[in-house]
Design a protein around this motif. Structure first.
Motif, PDB file in Angstrom:
ATOM      1  N   GLU A 226       0.819  -1.219   0.000  1.00 27.37           N
ATOM      2  CA  GLU A 226       0.000   0.000   0.000  1.00 27.37           C
ATOM      3  C   GLU A 226       0.849   1.265   0.000  1.00 27.37           C
ATOM      4  O   GLU A 226       0.576   2.221  -0.734  1.00 27.37           O
ATOM      5  CB  GLU A 226      -0.949   0.009   1.213  1.00 27.37           C
ATOM      6  N   GLU A 227       1.931   1.254   0.787  1.00 22.68           N
ATOM      7  CA  GLU A 227       2.734   2.467   0.923  1.00 22.68           C
ATOM      8  C   GLU A 227       3.542   2.791  -0.346  1.00 22.68           C
ATOM      9  O   GLU A 227       4.120   3.872  -0.462  1.00 22.68           O
ATOM     10  CB  GLU A 227       3.672   2.366   2.133  1.00 22.68           C
ATOM     11  N   GLU A 228       3.585   1.854  -1.304  1.00 25.88           N
ATOM     12  CA  GLU A 228       4.381   2.069  -2.526  1.00 25.88           C
ATOM     13  C   GLU A 228       3.529   2.375  -3.747  1.00 25.88           C
ATOM     14  O   GLU A 228       4.059   2.535  -4.845  1.00 25.88           O
ATOM     15  CB  GLU A 228       5.237   0.823  -2.807  1.00 25.88           C
ATOM     16  N   TRP A 229       2.195   2.437  -3.587  1.00 27.26           N
ATOM     17  CA  TRP A 229       1.352   2.489  -4.786  1.00 27.26           C
ATOM     18  C   TRP A 229       1.580   3.744  -5.630  1.00 27.26           C
ATOM     19  O   TRP A 229       1.591   3.681  -6.863  1.00 27.26           O
ATOM     20  CB  TRP A 229      -0.137   2.328  -4.426  1.00 27.26           C
ATOM     21  N   GLN A 230       1.828   4.889  -4.957  1.00 21.60           N
ATOM     22  CA  GLN A 230       1.973   6.133  -5.736  1.00 21.60           C
ATOM     23  C   GLN A 230       3.246   6.134  -6.577  1.00 21.60           C
ATOM     24  O   GLN A 230       3.241   6.523  -7.744  1.00 21.60           O
ATOM     25  CB  GLN A 230       1.941   7.335  -4.792  1.00 21.60           C
ATOM     26  N   GLU A 231       4.345   5.661  -5.990  1.00 22.98           N
ATOM     27  CA  GLU A 231       5.620   5.608  -6.720  1.00 22.98           C
ATOM     28  C   GLU A 231       5.509   4.659  -7.928  1.00 22.98           C
ATOM     29  O   GLU A 231       5.922   4.992  -9.049  1.00 22.98           O
ATOM     30  CB  GLU A 231       6.710   5.115  -5.760  1.00 22.98           C
ATOM     31  N   LEU A 232       4.916   3.479  -7.686  1.00 25.23           N
ATOM     32  CA  LEU A 232       4.817   2.492  -8.766  1.00 25.23           C
ATOM     33  C   LEU A 232       3.762   2.897  -9.801  1.00 25.23           C
ATOM     34  O   LEU A 232       3.871   2.544 -10.985  1.00 25.23           O
ATOM     35  CB  LEU A 232       4.507   1.114  -8.172  1.00 25.23           C
ATOM     36  N   ASP A 294      -7.072  -2.543  -2.226  1.00 27.07           N
ATOM     37  CA  ASP A 294      -7.134  -3.990  -1.961  1.00 27.07           C
ATOM     38  C   ASP A 294      -8.569  -4.491  -2.093  1.00 27.07           C
ATOM     39  O   ASP A 294      -8.912  -5.562  -1.587  1.00 27.07           O
ATOM     40  CB  ASP A 294      -6.581  -4.299  -0.562  1.00 27.07           C
ATOM     41  N   HIS A 295      -9.411  -3.687  -2.778  1.00 21.96           N
ATOM     42  CA  HIS A 295     -10.845  -3.979  -2.883  1.00 21.96           C
ATOM     43  C   HIS A 295     -11.116  -5.415  -3.330  1.00 21.96           C
ATOM     44  O   HIS A 295     -11.883  -6.151  -2.697  1.00 21.96           O
ATOM     45  CB  HIS A 295     -11.484  -2.987  -3.869  1.00 21.96           C
ATOM     46  N   ASP A 296     -10.493  -5.832  -4.403  1.00 21.91           N
ATOM     47  CA  ASP A 296     -10.857  -7.123  -5.001  1.00 21.91           C
ATOM     48  C   ASP A 296     -10.355  -8.306  -4.180  1.00 21.91           C
ATOM     49  O   ASP A 296     -11.120  -9.230  -3.884  1.00 21.91           O
ATOM     50  CB  ASP A 296     -10.314  -7.191  -6.436  1.00 21.91           C
ATOM     51  N   LEU A 297      -9.071  -8.279  -3.826  1.00 17.21           N
ATOM     52  CA  LEU A 297      -8.537  -9.420  -3.061  1.00 17.21           C
ATOM     53  C   LEU A 297      -9.245  -9.528  -1.704  1.00 17.21           C
ATOM     54  O   LEU A 297      -9.545 -10.620  -1.229  1.00 17.21           O
ATOM     55  CB  LEU A 297      -7.029  -9.257  -2.856  1.00 17.21           C
ATOM     56  N   LYS A 298      -9.516  -8.381  -1.098  1.00 13.71           N
ATOM     57  CA  LYS A 298     -10.188  -8.378   0.208  1.00 13.71           C
ATOM     58  C   LYS A 298     -11.598  -8.970   0.100  1.00 13.71           C
ATOM     59  O   LYS A 298     -12.003  -9.803   0.914  1.00 13.71           O
ATOM     60  CB  LYS A 298     -10.273  -6.927   0.701  1.00 13.71           C
ATOM     61  N   ASN A 299     -12.330  -8.545  -0.941  1.00 15.06           N
ATOM     62  CA  ASN A 299     -13.692  -9.058  -1.119  1.00 15.06           C
ATOM     63  C   ASN A 299     -13.694 -10.555  -1.419  1.00 15.06           C
ATOM     64  O   ASN A 299     -14.538 -11.303  -0.911  1.00 15.06           O
ATOM     65  CB  ASN A 299     -14.390  -8.320  -2.273  1.00 15.06           C
ATOM     66  N   VAL A 306     -10.958 -18.002   1.539  1.00 14.83           N
ATOM     67  CA  VAL A 306      -9.574 -18.370   1.216  1.00 14.83           C
ATOM     68  C   VAL A 306      -8.679 -17.135   1.405  1.00 14.83           C
ATOM     69  O   VAL A 306      -9.012 -16.051   0.927  1.00 14.83           O
ATOM     70  CB  VAL A 306      -9.472 -18.857  -0.245  1.00 14.83           C
ATOM     71  N   SER A 307      -7.562 -17.327   2.106  1.00 16.79           N
ATOM     72  CA  SER A 307      -6.672 -16.196   2.371  1.00 16.79           C
ATOM     73  C   SER A 307      -6.048 -15.669   1.082  1.00 16.79           C
ATOM     74  O   SER A 307      -5.562 -16.433   0.245  1.00 16.79           O
ATOM     75  CB  SER A 307      -5.549 -16.618   3.317  1.00 16.79           C
ATOM     76  N   MET A 308      -6.088 -14.367   0.893  1.00 13.47           N
ATOM     77  CA  MET A 308      -5.444 -13.709  -0.235  1.00 13.47           C
ATOM     78  C   MET A 308      -4.268 -12.877   0.255  1.00 13.47           C
ATOM     79  O   MET A 308      -3.839 -11.936  -0.407  1.00 13.47           O
ATOM     80  CB  MET A 308      -6.458 -12.815  -0.973  1.00 13.47           C
ATOM     81  N   GLU A 309      -3.740 -13.248   1.394  1.00 18.67           N
ATOM     82  CA  GLU A 309      -2.615 -12.515   1.952  1.00 18.67           C
ATOM     83  C   GLU A 309      -1.316 -12.942   1.267  1.00 18.67           C
ATOM     84  O   GLU A 309      -1.165 -14.092   0.843  1.00 18.67           O
ATOM     85  CB  GLU A 309      -2.510 -12.777   3.452  1.00 18.67           C
ATOM     86  N   TYR A 310      -0.409 -11.992   1.195  1.00 12.97           N
ATOM     87  CA  TYR A 310       0.941 -12.280   0.717  1.00 12.97           C
ATOM     88  C   TYR A 310       1.826 -12.388   1.945  1.00 12.97           C
ATOM     89  O   TYR A 310       1.725 -11.570   2.859  1.00 12.97           O
ATOM     90  CB  TYR A 310       1.423 -11.151  -0.202  1.00 12.97           C
ATOM     91  N   ILE A 319      -2.571  -7.932   2.684  1.00 10.48           N
ATOM     92  CA  ILE A 319      -3.301  -8.053   1.412  1.00 10.48           C
ATOM     93  C   ILE A 319      -2.745  -6.995   0.458  1.00 10.48           C
ATOM     94  O   ILE A 319      -2.824  -5.792   0.761  1.00 10.48           O
ATOM     95  CB  ILE A 319      -4.814  -7.841   1.613  1.00 10.48           C
ATOM     96  N   PRO A 320      -2.173  -7.409  -0.680  1.00 12.68           N
ATOM     97  CA  PRO A 320      -1.594  -6.422  -1.595  1.00 12.68           C
ATOM     98  C   PRO A 320      -2.643  -5.469  -2.156  1.00 12.68           C
ATOM     99  O   PRO A 320      -3.820  -5.822  -2.288  1.00 12.68           O
ATOM    100  CB  PRO A 320      -1.005  -7.284  -2.714  1.00 12.68           C
ATOM    101  N   HIS A 321      -2.185  -4.274  -2.488  1.00 13.01           N
ATOM    102  CA  HIS A 321      -2.997  -3.330  -3.245  1.00 13.01           C
ATOM    103  C   HIS A 321      -2.684  -3.517  -4.725  1.00 13.01           C
ATOM    104  O   HIS A 321      -1.681  -4.156  -5.063  1.00 13.01           O
ATOM    105  CB  HIS A 321      -2.729  -1.900  -2.792  1.00 13.01           C
ATOM    106  N   VAL A 322      -3.538  -2.971  -5.580  1.00 13.92           N
ATOM    107  CA  VAL A 322      -3.449  -3.314  -7.003  1.00 13.92           C
ATOM    108  C   VAL A 322      -3.468  -2.073  -7.887  1.00 13.92           C
ATOM    109  O   VAL A 322      -4.304  -1.184  -7.715  1.00 13.92           O
ATOM    110  CB  VAL A 322      -4.619  -4.247  -7.390  1.00 13.92           C
TER     111      VAL A 322
END
Length: 460
Positions: A226-232, A294-299, A306-310, A319-322
């Motif tokens: 989450e903390e890297e989304w703006q840079e990427l 993380d809307h989709d993986l969380k939902n 089923v865990s969608m955690e990394y 849970i990764p952001h996308v």
């Protein structure tokens, strides 16, 4: 050259005349919102997809490919929010004829801004401005119309057998997130890419390949902390810009539109639309780039259990952001054709040609004998054709009509070079020119003699 609405009509006409795009089910009167790709359309389409895959998957170390099924469990779409109001278009009906229309399109056609408006606000605009149906009749109240195509699997009746044709390729990636992590052990950040068909039951398909009911997407879900989304986000944004240059779209014909907060999709916190300046239409969407959080993986995690955690090497979980770059193949094909369409004057006549780059053109080169009734010329031309075909694959054999007509035909379908085998190639007129051919450049019309032995290198 100045490109206008007339240019778009000429592009559409060329597509039909030269075998790029045909109306779907044409001999039965057509089926609105469907188009068939002809021989040259398939070639151009496949070249676009191949280049995209090379740039975004093969040439990177952080990307994995996927090809998910079109039919998916209905629970996928319930979890993603597609069965709700978030995936609907505003629908109104002509109260006299019962014909249905997209309310926002009717408002836009009347010069009114419908972007981000609620159903109530749309109704108010229709009433205040006296907007009517195209036949001049009053309109019903606006209501939501879900754009997913429903179907059923097997012989099961009721909701149990209900499935949807996928309206986007993204969910096939999200539901396979755990499979890819478990099988490939990717390091963060990483992406999963997919090219495939998607289906949307558009209320009013229109504008050639721009708004259709069956289409192809080239899509990436890029998983980040989450903390890297703006840079990427900024890095991927540059990659998208590079892609548009790679397929020949001029910078001045591309515009980036930051979608306002009140018009964002239900899953997005930020979206940029990459818009192309379509002739006669102006800037409109070519590709989208969304931060889906993380809307989709969380939902999917909540709905499936089923865990969608990394899991990081140190054991920490999240849970990764996308980030999601999404490209419509048909819109890219339309933009490429519009950009490449060119008219000039050659030999005292107006000439039409497609200025396609060699990596996108349906044919890299066309080979012809000067005269098709001279066996020696045909034999030599077949030798050259076979050699180039083995090297490049997409090589055309063209012996219809005279050489001038062949040049015009190949110009119009975007073939960068034409090769003609003539009597000089046989060494009959000048032994020094034996085993040389004429190579004509599409854009300039200039011709040069090239040794057959040097052709492959010349055409690379």
């Amino acid at each position: 050259m100045e490109k206008s609405a007339e240019t778009m009509e000429k592009v559409v006409s060329l597509c039909k005349r030269r075998g790029f795009v045909f109306q779907g089910s044409e001999i039965y009167g057509g089926l609105k919102g469907t188009w068939d790709l002809g021989p040259l359309g398939v070639a151009l389409n496949n070249n676009l997809k191949r280049e995209w895959w090379k740039m975004f998957v093969h040439d990177r170390e952080d990307m994995y490919g996927l090809d998910a099924a079109i039919l998916m469990n209905a629970k996928v779409w319930e979890a993603s929010g597609h069965t709700g109001a978030g995936f609907c278009d505003p629908l109104v009906e002509d109260i006299e004829t019962g014909e249905r229309f997209r309310a926002d399109h009717l408002l836009e056609d009347s010069g009114l801004d419908a972007e981000g408006k609620t159903l109530e606000e749309i109704d108010a605009l229709i009433t205040e401005n006296g907007v009517k149906s195209p036949k001049g009749n009053a309109l019903s109240k606006a209501r939501n119309f879900n754009m997913m195509f429903e179907s059923r699997v097997g012989a099961t009746a009721g909701d149990e057998g209900k499935v949807y044709l996928r309206p986007e390729t993204a969910q096939g990636i999200f539901v396979n997130f755990k499979n890819v992590v478990d099988s490939m052990a990717p390091k963060m950040p990483f992406g999963i890419a997919q090219i495939g068909k998607a289906f949307r039951n558009e209320i009013a398909p229109r504008e050639f390949l721009f708004r259709v009911r069956e289409f192809e997407q080239m899509e990436i879900e890029y998983f980040v902390k989450e903390e890297e989304w703006q840079e990427l986000f900024e890095k991927l944004r540059l990659d998208i810009q590079a892609w548009h240059r790679h397929i020949g779209l001029a910078d001045e014909n591309i515009r980036e539109y930051d979608v306002p907060e009140n018009d964002l999709a239900h899953y997005s916190k930020r979206t940029i639309d990459f818009e192309y300046n379509y002739p006669g239409k102006g800037f409109d969407e070519l590709a989208g780039f969304a931060y889906r959080t993380d809307h989709d993986l969380k939902n999917h995690m909540e709905a499936s259990g089923v865990s969608m955690e990394y899991i990081e090497p140190d054991g920490s979980r999240f849970i990764p952001h996308v980030l999601e770059p999404s490209f419509g193949v048909g819109r890219a094909l339309t933009a490429v054709l519009c950009e490449a369409y060119t008219e000039d004057e050659m030999g005292g006549e107006v000439r039409t040609f497609l200025k396609l780059s060699a990596h996108l053109a349906p044919y890299r080169v066309a080979v012809s004998p000067l005269l098709k009734n001279k066996p020696q010329l045909v034999e030599k031309a077949r030798e050259v054709f076979t050699m180039l075909k083995k090297e490049f694959g997409n090589v055309a054999w063209d012996d219809n009509g005279n050489v001038g007509k062949r040049y015009r035909r190949q110009d119009e379908i975007g073939t960068p070079h034409c090769i003609v085998i003539d009597f000089e190639s046989l060494g009959e007129e000048d032994p020094a020119l034996k085993d040389t051919v004429t190579v004509r450049d599409r854009d300039t019309g200039e011709q040069e003699r090239v040794a057959i032995a040097d052709l492959v290198e010349k055409l690379k």
